[in-house]
Design a protein around this motif. Structure first.
Motif, PDB file in Angstrom:
ATOM      1  N   ARG A  54       0.430   5.072 -13.980  1.00 38.49           N
ATOM      2  CA  ARG A  54       1.017   6.001 -13.013  1.00 38.49           C
ATOM      3  C   ARG A  54       2.389   6.050 -13.115  1.00 38.49           C
ATOM      4  O   ARG A  54       3.004   7.083 -13.131  1.00 38.49           O
ATOM      5  CB  ARG A  54       0.535   5.671 -11.497  1.00 38.49           C
ATOM      6  CG  ARG A  54      -1.038   5.800 -11.673  1.00 38.49           C
ATOM      7  CD  ARG A  54      -1.462   5.405 -10.140  1.00 38.49           C
ATOM      8  NE  ARG A  54      -1.178   3.992 -10.029  1.00 38.49           N
ATOM      9  CZ  ARG A  54      -1.547   3.142  -8.953  1.00 38.49           C
ATOM     10  NH1 ARG A  54      -2.271   4.009  -7.573  1.00 38.49           N
ATOM     11  NH2 ARG A  54      -1.469   2.011  -8.861  1.00 38.49           N
ATOM     12  N   TYR A  70      -6.019   6.695  -2.217  1.00 36.54           N
ATOM     13  CA  TYR A  70      -5.355   5.814  -1.444  1.00 36.54           C
ATOM     14  C   TYR A  70      -3.813   5.840  -1.763  1.00 36.54           C
ATOM     15  O   TYR A  70      -3.253   6.162  -3.000  1.00 36.54           O
ATOM     16  CB  TYR A  70      -5.838   4.367  -1.652  1.00 36.54           C
ATOM     17  CG  TYR A  70      -7.144   4.001  -1.466  1.00 36.54           C
ATOM     18  CD1 TYR A  70      -7.599   3.791  -0.503  1.00 36.54           C
ATOM     19  CD2 TYR A  70      -8.308   4.369  -2.627  1.00 36.54           C
ATOM     20  CE1 TYR A  70      -9.195   3.434  -0.215  1.00 36.54           C
ATOM     21  CE2 TYR A  70      -9.384   4.321  -2.218  1.00 36.54           C
ATOM     22  CZ  TYR A  70      -9.797   3.564  -1.042  1.00 36.54           C
ATOM     23  OH  TYR A  70     -11.273   3.485  -0.959  1.00 36.54           O
ATOM     24  N   GLN A  71      -2.863   5.352  -0.662  1.00 34.93           N
ATOM     25  CA  GLN A  71      -1.540   5.496  -0.832  1.00 34.93           C
ATOM     26  C   GLN A  71      -1.338   4.431  -1.762  1.00 34.93           C
ATOM     27  O   GLN A  71      -1.333   3.424  -1.374  1.00 34.93           O
ATOM     28  CB  GLN A  71      -0.883   5.442   0.482  1.00 34.93           C
ATOM     29  CG  GLN A  71       0.570   5.690   0.841  1.00 34.93           C
ATOM     30  CD  GLN A  71       0.942   7.320   0.678  1.00 34.93           C
ATOM     31  OE1 GLN A  71      -0.165   8.098   0.733  1.00 34.93           O
ATOM     32  NE2 GLN A  71       2.155   7.634   0.711  1.00 34.93           N
ATOM     33  N   PRO A  72      -0.436   4.707  -2.774  1.00 34.46           N
ATOM     34  CA  PRO A  72      -0.214   3.804  -3.687  1.00 34.46           C
ATOM     35  C   PRO A  72       1.065   2.933  -3.313  1.00 34.46           C
ATOM     36  O   PRO A  72       1.711   3.290  -2.332  1.00 34.46           O
ATOM     37  CB  PRO A  72       0.145   4.618  -5.260  1.00 34.46           C
ATOM     38  CG  PRO A  72       0.615   5.718  -4.627  1.00 34.46           C
ATOM     39  CD  PRO A  72      -0.291   6.030  -3.391  1.00 34.46           C
ATOM     40  N   SER A  73       1.109   1.623  -4.020  1.00 30.42           N
ATOM     41  CA  SER A  73       2.588   0.999  -3.756  1.00 30.42           C
ATOM     42  C   SER A  73       3.411   0.685  -4.774  1.00 30.42           C
ATOM     43  O   SER A  73       2.367   0.373  -5.957  1.00 30.42           O
ATOM     44  CB  SER A  73       2.296  -0.067  -2.526  1.00 30.42           C
ATOM     45  OG  SER A  73       1.398  -0.944  -3.202  1.00 30.42           O
ATOM     46  N   PRO A 124      -4.979   3.369 -14.525  1.00 26.66           N
ATOM     47  CA  PRO A 124      -3.950   3.453 -13.221  1.00 26.66           C
ATOM     48  C   PRO A 124      -2.550   2.794 -13.658  1.00 26.66           C
ATOM     49  O   PRO A 124      -1.609   3.160 -12.936  1.00 26.66           O
ATOM     50  CB  PRO A 124      -4.570   2.870 -12.228  1.00 26.66           C
ATOM     51  CG  PRO A 124      -5.907   1.968 -12.893  1.00 26.66           C
ATOM     52  CD  PRO A 124      -5.929   2.831 -14.064  1.00 26.66           C
ATOM     53  N   ARG A 157     -14.658   7.788  17.101  1.00 26.61           N
ATOM     54  CA  ARG A 157     -13.433   7.528  17.512  1.00 26.61           C
ATOM     55  C   ARG A 157     -12.448   8.729  16.946  1.00 26.61           C
ATOM     56  O   ARG A 157     -11.823   9.171  17.969  1.00 26.61           O
ATOM     57  CB  ARG A 157     -12.810   6.196  16.950  1.00 26.61           C
ATOM     58  CG  ARG A 157     -11.597   5.695  17.584  1.00 26.61           C
ATOM     59  CD  ARG A 157     -11.148   4.401  16.566  1.00 26.61           C
ATOM     60  NE  ARG A 157     -10.935   4.688  15.069  1.00 26.61           N
ATOM     61  CZ  ARG A 157     -11.709   4.017  14.255  1.00 26.61           C
ATOM     62  NH1 ARG A 157     -12.682   3.214  14.634  1.00 26.61           N
ATOM     63  NH2 ARG A 157     -11.537   4.158  13.129  1.00 26.61           N
ATOM     64  N   HIS A 159     -21.249  -2.729  -7.473  1.00 28.20           N
ATOM     65  CA  HIS A 159     -20.890  -2.490  -6.206  1.00 28.20           C
ATOM     66  C   HIS A 159     -21.652  -2.219  -5.372  1.00 28.20           C
ATOM     67  O   HIS A 159     -22.248  -1.410  -4.897  1.00 28.20           O
ATOM     68  CB  HIS A 159     -19.962  -1.152  -6.353  1.00 28.20           C
ATOM     69  CG  HIS A 159     -18.605  -1.267  -7.203  1.00 28.20           C
ATOM     70  ND1 HIS A 159     -18.694  -1.552  -8.692  1.00 28.20           N
ATOM     71  CD2 HIS A 159     -17.420  -1.361  -6.986  1.00 28.20           C
ATOM     72  CE1 HIS A 159     -17.373  -1.548  -8.904  1.00 28.20           C
ATOM     73  NE2 HIS A 159     -16.611  -1.523  -7.980  1.00 28.20           N
ATOM     74  N   GLY A 160     -21.666  -3.353  -4.302  1.00 30.26           N
ATOM     75  CA  GLY A 160     -22.574  -3.345  -3.257  1.00 30.26           C
ATOM     76  C   GLY A 160     -23.925  -3.635  -3.721  1.00 30.26           C
ATOM     77  O   GLY A 160     -24.093  -4.015  -4.794  1.00 30.26           O
ATOM     78  N   LEU A 207     -10.127   8.389 -12.377  1.00 27.49           N
ATOM     79  CA  LEU A 207     -10.566   7.132 -12.709  1.00 27.49           C
ATOM     80  C   LEU A 207     -12.080   6.836 -12.943  1.00 27.49           C
ATOM     81  O   LEU A 207     -12.909   7.571 -12.408  1.00 27.49           O
ATOM     82  CB  LEU A 207      -9.881   6.364 -11.302  1.00 27.49           C
ATOM     83  CG  LEU A 207      -8.638   6.507 -11.041  1.00 27.49           C
ATOM     84  CD1 LEU A 207      -8.121   6.252  -9.844  1.00 27.49           C
ATOM     85  CD2 LEU A 207      -7.676   5.633 -12.197  1.00 27.49           C
ATOM     86  N   LEU A 235       8.722  -7.226   3.535  1.00 22.64           N
ATOM     87  CA  LEU A 235       7.197  -7.891   3.994  1.00 22.64           C
ATOM     88  C   LEU A 235       6.687  -8.087   2.167  1.00 22.64           C
ATOM     89  O   LEU A 235       6.357  -9.176   2.080  1.00 22.64           O
ATOM     90  CB  LEU A 235       6.231  -6.614   4.380  1.00 22.64           C
ATOM     91  CG  LEU A 235       4.866  -7.208   4.373  1.00 22.64           C
ATOM     92  CD1 LEU A 235       4.396  -8.144   5.288  1.00 22.64           C
ATOM     93  CD2 LEU A 235       3.978  -6.120   4.841  1.00 22.64           C
ATOM     94  N   MET A 236       6.771  -7.357   1.312  1.00 19.90           N
ATOM     95  CA  MET A 236       6.876  -7.528   0.071  1.00 19.90           C
ATOM     96  C   MET A 236       7.260  -8.959  -0.639  1.00 19.90           C
ATOM     97  O   MET A 236       6.751  -9.330  -1.469  1.00 19.90           O
ATOM     98  CB  MET A 236       6.936  -6.438  -0.874  1.00 19.90           C
ATOM     99  CG  MET A 236       6.323  -4.967  -0.306  1.00 19.90           C
ATOM    100  SD  MET A 236       4.566  -4.929  -0.712  1.00 19.90           S
ATOM    101  CE  MET A 236       4.539  -4.572  -2.305  1.00 19.90           C
ATOM    102  N   GLU A 241       9.311  -2.593   4.777  1.00 25.11           N
ATOM    103  CA  GLU A 241       8.202  -2.933   3.984  1.00 25.11           C
ATOM    104  C   GLU A 241       8.723  -3.738   2.847  1.00 25.11           C
ATOM    105  O   GLU A 241       7.874  -4.582   2.414  1.00 25.11           O
ATOM    106  CB  GLU A 241       7.344  -1.548   3.136  1.00 25.11           C
ATOM    107  CG  GLU A 241       6.071  -1.988   2.334  1.00 25.11           C
ATOM    108  CD  GLU A 241       5.670  -0.650   1.668  1.00 25.11           C
ATOM    109  OE1 GLU A 241       6.547   0.385   1.356  1.00 25.11           O
ATOM    110  OE2 GLU A 241       4.522  -0.513   1.319  1.00 25.11           O
ATOM    111  N   TYR A 259     -10.587   9.031  -7.872  1.00 23.18           N
ATOM    112  CA  TYR A 259     -11.903   8.885  -8.286  1.00 23.18           C
ATOM    113  C   TYR A 259     -12.888  10.154  -8.567  1.00 23.18           C
ATOM    114  O   TYR A 259     -13.665  10.105  -9.017  1.00 23.18           O
ATOM    115  CB  TYR A 259     -12.533   7.856  -7.273  1.00 23.18           C
ATOM    116  CG  TYR A 259     -11.934   6.432  -7.144  1.00 23.18           C
ATOM    117  CD1 TYR A 259     -11.888   5.599  -8.620  1.00 23.18           C
ATOM    118  CD2 TYR A 259     -10.798   6.227  -6.125  1.00 23.18           C
ATOM    119  CE1 TYR A 259     -11.414   4.285  -8.437  1.00 23.18           C
ATOM    120  CE2 TYR A 259     -10.259   4.873  -6.400  1.00 23.18           C
ATOM    121  CZ  TYR A 259     -10.488   4.059  -7.209  1.00 23.18           C
ATOM    122  OH  TYR A 259      -9.910   2.838  -7.279  1.00 23.18           O
TER     123      TYR A 259
END
Lengths: 428, 740
Positions: free
Chosen positions: B661, B677-680, B658, B357, B313-314, B634, B728-729, B725, B610
């Motif tokens: 969930r 993170y906010q899951p969807s 995951p 900011r 990663h990176g 995770l 959009l999905m 939403e 995580y």
């Protein structure tokens, strides 16, 4: 220790990725390490959003690393020795299954050195959708060079051919999703042209679909917006597709006069009347002057206020001209990000007229009233008060998200500039 | 003696190398032969036939922590140590990069060149790129043997090799000798003699074409083993002596036109050499003392991804740059194309601008990182980037920093630029110049770069002679791109001030070269996190400098804060100050808990994250009498050790999938689901919220989240916009405002 300005500019790799990700339904597949992927994946999703979720757990499959964009072969030390054949064989069908209209396989700078034959893998994958291989995007070339080279390479590979001429239709060249307010700029230019009955066919590699780009040969001509991002593409299209180009000589349509001239140029090229757009520009002039006059009557401003610009010449030239000639502001610093631009003589002419030739090349913006620059340049100004006078006109962004499109170009762009200026200067 | 054998493909380099090694071993020399050819057949005659496992294959298939020198160092005839570097299949990958990697791993695994009387590098064909020039680098081969026959193309290749040798001379002349491996039984080798004279390199041996070699090879043996009394074996023994006694010279390659003129029989005057020319007269200069091999301090502390052989990663380059640019009065030099510097600088800028900011905190090191790129061009990729590197180094020096950190990118690593040889020799240089191992991601992931920067960069500045002062501490292993890094530090600084302590240095964040040099001024080190990085830095500073660490990282929540302050106070003997601090903090904490408990008691909480240390969240939940129904941990690149003091009070699933969930939510029916993170796409039966990857520190750290939970539970389960939403999905077009 002396200070160093480390705002290292993007190079041709970024230009190439932005060009290909700028095709609305195309995807870049990066043959490279995740170090090259994460940054570009984040920027393109920020500039041209396609997904509704940022939850990395939605993008856990191999090659995506929790990001929806720019899947990569995650090259590591072994791959640099042995090549990335196995990963390339797996990634192509994986990405193709997402339903993109085009896949651009782009080698990272390191990958380009080990010589994986991208076309061999593309042919072997035998996909239903077209693929373009960009074996090398160059090393330390400019972002603009990488952008144009990628576009030309794509056009050369896909060979768009005219099928049915579309009268009064033009393509826009020289816009990238790696520009601040790119969507708003396109919307504004499209609006002005539509008033004159001129349609926009394709905005090449900035929001148009693959199909629209393949049909670009049906348009009457190409119209340049930012020369540094489209000059070579225009020449290629002229010689290979027979598409003439309308290329303004004084930079992008910024400010009322320059916008009017740009619209007139397009209309001349396609035989349309510019009158409706000119009327709209005139209306914008009236609205703008309402607020300039109020500011001026109370403070004498904006006349005499100093400004600094850090931008490519296609923006810096018309912006400086408009700020000086139309608003009476005084150029204190003009830092061109493309110092080899062909527009430098014109820039010198304007600065000479303003008795401010010594402003050219000045990078220290301290003490200037208004600064028009990228977010990084604005953030680096150590005086916190200076932040109040900064107008972000280029990437990287400080992070403000424009839900409602704003623009820098056209009549609406001029009004936005006036809005930013009167709000910044009214309390001076 | 260290000798590299070069020559045109098929000329017999491997046979020559193996026979030479055998002859030296027969003379009781300790010999190491390294085959640098992807064909992997260099040591076949010494090993009696079988091909040993090549280094690069071993590297690819073996976990880092399991790698051992003995697995790739094989014992051949008469005790000759044999190594085959290996390489990619023909037509793919980069064999030159393979040679670089093989040499690096040999050194990292502890191959001590000084243990050998003779090392022979059997090198592929020609000096075609940086990788194949590795044996010519400073510290490797002192002697270069160029194998050639009497044929024109073979001599042509020999001339090219000599050109490569001259390019890599670096001020230290080597012994260069020709070995004529004859293709014809009889015939003229005058061409080779004239060539040798013209370039100024001696012929060390003429090996006749002979069945003896073929016979020995068919038995997978060298001459020394198969027919030691043969005249050919005697020639090899004499060559071994000659190589051992060879003295440095300065050969000069011929221009191609001059070579053709010479070998095609036209009159050729060696105009390049005057009577005074050392090469033409074979006047020899003494060989300088062999320089140190390898680079001291190369990190053996590995990131979690390298240890687990996970996808990286990176890249190490960005991790190193993001760490090194935190050091004031120093310049970080990035040897690579602009894109690498841009990406690294953008990572810093992004978090710096977000900090400005959203929190109004200005971090100059992140808004304007002092980073100079060498801007390697296409030309540099073909011809090497050392000129660009030197120009970059000059720019860095012109800034008059106290230290310069040198980092490299993948392209620089792939083409094998040897930046070490361009650095001033010795530690007394001003400014201090420190090389940090990166080569893009060739050396590892982002975290590996952070580790290497801390160890080789910042760690290289530490002055071991500094004496400790009783009133200060160091902070170790903060996260430079965490948005709350600075506010967390300020809170810790405030708590430390309650004990009358100041922060001496932050290792490595917002610190100066001088502070790093005086790191040992503080007798106690406070780890910000005891995740993988925290533990690595603790091992390093403890092992190298005998530093003392607290057992507890930055605290979040009241319990952790109390424990942390107590440990520090005990170390400095300031218990009474700690008591005063606790009184103040406890009252504040308990009041906040009492206020929130009525709203959150009995609520069911599920956490999937995580983060491997979530006790700060659990403490808050338990103190509020909430019910924690599940914790899912995770897989995370930054950490691999889950730790908790609440083992008996909850169900923890380490390595949580995951995909489960939704099922778990339906079964466990939490009121609140927390993730990073906010899951969807999960059931609409619970409230969802996020927790930061890096907790807010201090006694109220967890309570800040709880305040939000209270408000959240009063909000509708599904906000109105989620209906949109769904549109959009379904794939409805974004209004992108464009032309279509």
């Amino acid at each position: 220790m002396k200070n160093a300005n480390a705002c290292l500019p993007p190079d041709s790799l970024t230009g190439a990725i932005m060009a290909m990700e700028g095709i609305r339904d195309a995807a870049v597949l990066l043959n490279g390490p995740t170090g090259c992927k994460f940054y570009h994946g984040a920027v393109v999703e920020g500039q041209l959003p396609r997904e509704s979720s940022f939850d990395p757990l939605q993008f856990l499959e191999e090659f995506y690393f929790g990001q929806p964009r720019v899947p990569a072969t995650y090259l590591d030390g072994d791959d640099y020795v042995f090549g990335a054949s196995a990963k390339l064989e797996r990634i192509l069908p994986t990405v193709a299954a997402k339903g993109h209209a085009l896949i651009a396989v782009v080698n990272s700078p390191g990958a380009a050195l080990i010589g994986d034959d991208l076309n061999r893998f593309i042919q072997a994958a035998n996909l239903d959708i077209p693929c373009v291989a960009l074996e090398s995007t160059g090393y330390s070339g400019t972002m603009e060079e990488g952008f144009q080279e990628a576009v030309i390479q794509t056009l050369r590979t896909l060979k768009p051919q005219p099928t049915a001429e579309k009268p009064c239709t033009v393509n826009l060249l020289g816009i990238s999703i790696f520009q601040k307010h790119w969507e708003g700029n396109i919307a504004e230019l499209t609006r002005l042209l539509a008033l004159c009955g001129v349609n926009v066919g394709a905005v090449v590699c900035a929001g148009s679909s693959f199909e629209e780009i393949m049909e670009m040969g049906n348009s009457q001509c190409n119209v340049m917006v930012h020369e540094e991002l489209g000059g070579r593409i225009a020449e290629w299209c002229e010689s290979r597709l027979g598409l003439p180009a309308m290329r303004p000589v004084n930079g992008a349509p910024i400010g009322f006069d320059q916008t009017e001239e740009w619209v007139r140029g397009v209309c001349r090229a396609v035989g349309a009347s510019p009158r409706p757009a000119v009327e709209a520009i005139d209306q914008a002039r009236v609205r703008g002057v309402t607020y300039i006059q109020r500011l001026n009557s109370l403070t004498g401003l904006p006349k005499g206020a100093t400004f600094a610009v850090r931008a490519p010449a296609s923006i810096a030239l018309p912006l400086t001209q408009w700020l000086h000639d139309y608003l009476g502001m005084a150029p204190a610093a003009v830092d061109l990000t493309d110092a080899d631009s062909l527009l430098i003589p014109e820039m010198k002419e304007i600065l000479t007229r303003a008795n401010a030739l010594d402003a050219l090349g000045v990078t220290d913006f301290s003490g200037v009233d208004m600064i028009f620059a990228d977010g990084a340049a604005l953030a680096q100004i150590s005086n916190p008060d200076g932040m109040m006078t900064g107008v972000e006109i280029a990437l990287p962004t400080m992070g403000y998200i424009d839900v409602v499109h704003k623009c820098l170009l056209g009549a609406q762009g001029s009004l936005h500039l006036i809005e930013w200026i009167v709000n910044a200067l009214r309390d001076c | 003696m260290r000798v590299a054998v070069y020559g045109k493909g098929g000329i017999g380099k491997s046979t020559l190398s193996a026979n030479l090694a055998a002859a030296l071993a027969q003379d009781n020399k300790r010999v190491l032969q390294i085959g640098c050819d992807p064909k992997q057949d260099s040591t076949r005659l010494l090993l009696g036939g079988p091909h040993p496992r090549p280094v690069l294959e071993y590297l690819r298939e073996t976990r880092r922590e399991e790698q051992q020198l003995g697995d790739i160092l094989h014992l051949g005839w008469k005790g000759v140590h044999c190594v085959e570097a290996g390489g990619p299949e023909p037509g793919v990958g980069c064999a030159g990069r393979g040679i670089l990697s093989a040499f690096a791993i040999l050194e990292n695994l502890g191959c001590a060149w000084s243990d050998y009387d003779a090392i022979i590098y059997d090198v592929l064909g020609d000096v075609v790129c940086g990788g194949f020039s590795v044996p010519l680098r400073k510290g490797y081969a002192q002697t270069v043997l160029v194998a050639t026959s009497e044929e024109f193309m073979s001599i042509y290749a020999a001339n090219n090799i000599i050109r490569g040798v001259c390019n890599m001379e670096q001020g230290e002349p080597r012994a260069v000798g020709l070995v004529v491996n004859r293709r014809e039984r009889e015939g003229d080798i005058e061409d080779v003699r004239r060539f040798a004279e013209a370039v100024g390199a001696p012929i060390l041996a003429v090996i006749p074409r002979s069945r003896a070699f073929h016979g020995a090879e068919s038995q997978a043996q060298t001459l020394a083993e198969a027919c030691p009394q043969s005249p050919e074996a005697e020639i090899i023994r004499n060559l071994a002596k000659a190589v051992f006694q060879a003295e440095p010279c300065q050969p000069r390659p011929l221009e191609d036109s001059a070579l053709e003129e010479l070998l095609l029989g036209r009159n050729f005057k060696p105009a390049a050499f005057s009577k005074m020319d050392k090469a033409s007269q074979n006047l020899l200069t003494p060989l300088a003392q062999a320089s140190l091999q390898g680079r001291p301090g190369v990190s053996r502390f590995l990131s979690k991804s390298l240890l687990a052989r996970e996808p990286l990663h990176g890249c190490a380059f960005t991790g190193a740059v993001n760490t090194l640019t935190q050091i004031r009065n120093a310049v970080t030099l990035a040897h690579g194309p602009k894109s690498c510097g841009h990406i690294a600088a953008s990572t810093m800028l992004s978090s710096g601008m977000a900090s400005l900011r959203s929190r109004g905190v200005r971090l100059p090191e992140q808004l304007n990182p002092v980073l100079i790129g060498t801007e390697m061009s296409d030309d540099a990729m073909i011809h090497g980037g050392m000129d660009a590197f030197r120009a970059g180094l000059d720019k860095a020096l012109a800034l008059q920093p106290e230290a310069i950190f040198v980092t490299t990118t993948c392209p620089a690593g792939v083409i094998g630029d040897d930046v070490d040889q361009a650095l001033p020799v010795g530690n007394a240089s001003k400014p201090q110049i420190l090389r940090v191992t990166t080569d893009g991601d060739i050396e590892g992931d982002y975290l590996q770069g952070v580790i290497n920067a801390c160890l080789e960069g910042a760690g290289g500045l530490i002055d071991p002679s500094i004496q400790p002062d009783d009133n200060c501490v160091n902070i170790v292993a903060e996260k430079n791109i965490a948005l709350n890094a600075e506010s967390n530090f300020r809170e810790m600084e405030r708590l430390l001030s309650m004990l009358g302590l100041r922060v001496n240095c932050r290792f490595v964040r917002q610190c100066s070269v001088q502070q790093l040099r005086e790191l040992l001024r503080a007798p106690l080190q406070l780890p910000a996190y005891l995740d993988h990085l925290g533990r690595v830095l603790q091992d390093f500073l403890t092992g190298q400098f005998g530093c003392t660490f607290t057992q507890n990282p930055f605290p979040s929540g009241f319990h952790e804060t109390e424990r942390w302050l107590r440990e520090i106070a005990d170390f400095f003997g300031r218990g009474s100050l700690a008591d005063q601090a606790f009184d103040a903090l406890r009252g504040e904490y308990l009041q906040a808990i009492d206020d929130l408990r009525p709203h959150l008691a009995g609520k069911r909480l599920m956490l999937v994250t995580y983060i491997h240390d979530v006790d700060w969240i659990l403490e808050t939940a338990f103190d509020l009498d909430m019910e924690v129904v599940k914790v899912g941990i995770l897989n995370y690149t930054q950490d691999n050790r889950y730790r908790t003091r609440y083992k008996d009070r909850l169900t923890v699933d380490v390595g949580y999938d995951p995909q489960r969930r939704g099922e778990d939510i339906m079964e466990l029916k939490p009121d609140l689901f927390l993730g990073n993170y906010q899951p969807s796409g999960l059931p609409e039966t619970t409230h969802y919220d996020t927790v930061p990857l890096c907790p807010n520190t201090g006694h109220l750290g967890g309570l800040a989240l709880a305040q939000r939970w209270r408000r959240l539970l009063n909000a509708p389960l599904q906000e109105g916009w989620r209906k949109d939403e769904a549109r959009l999905m379904k794939g409805e077009e974004l209004n992108w405002g464009g032309a279509s």
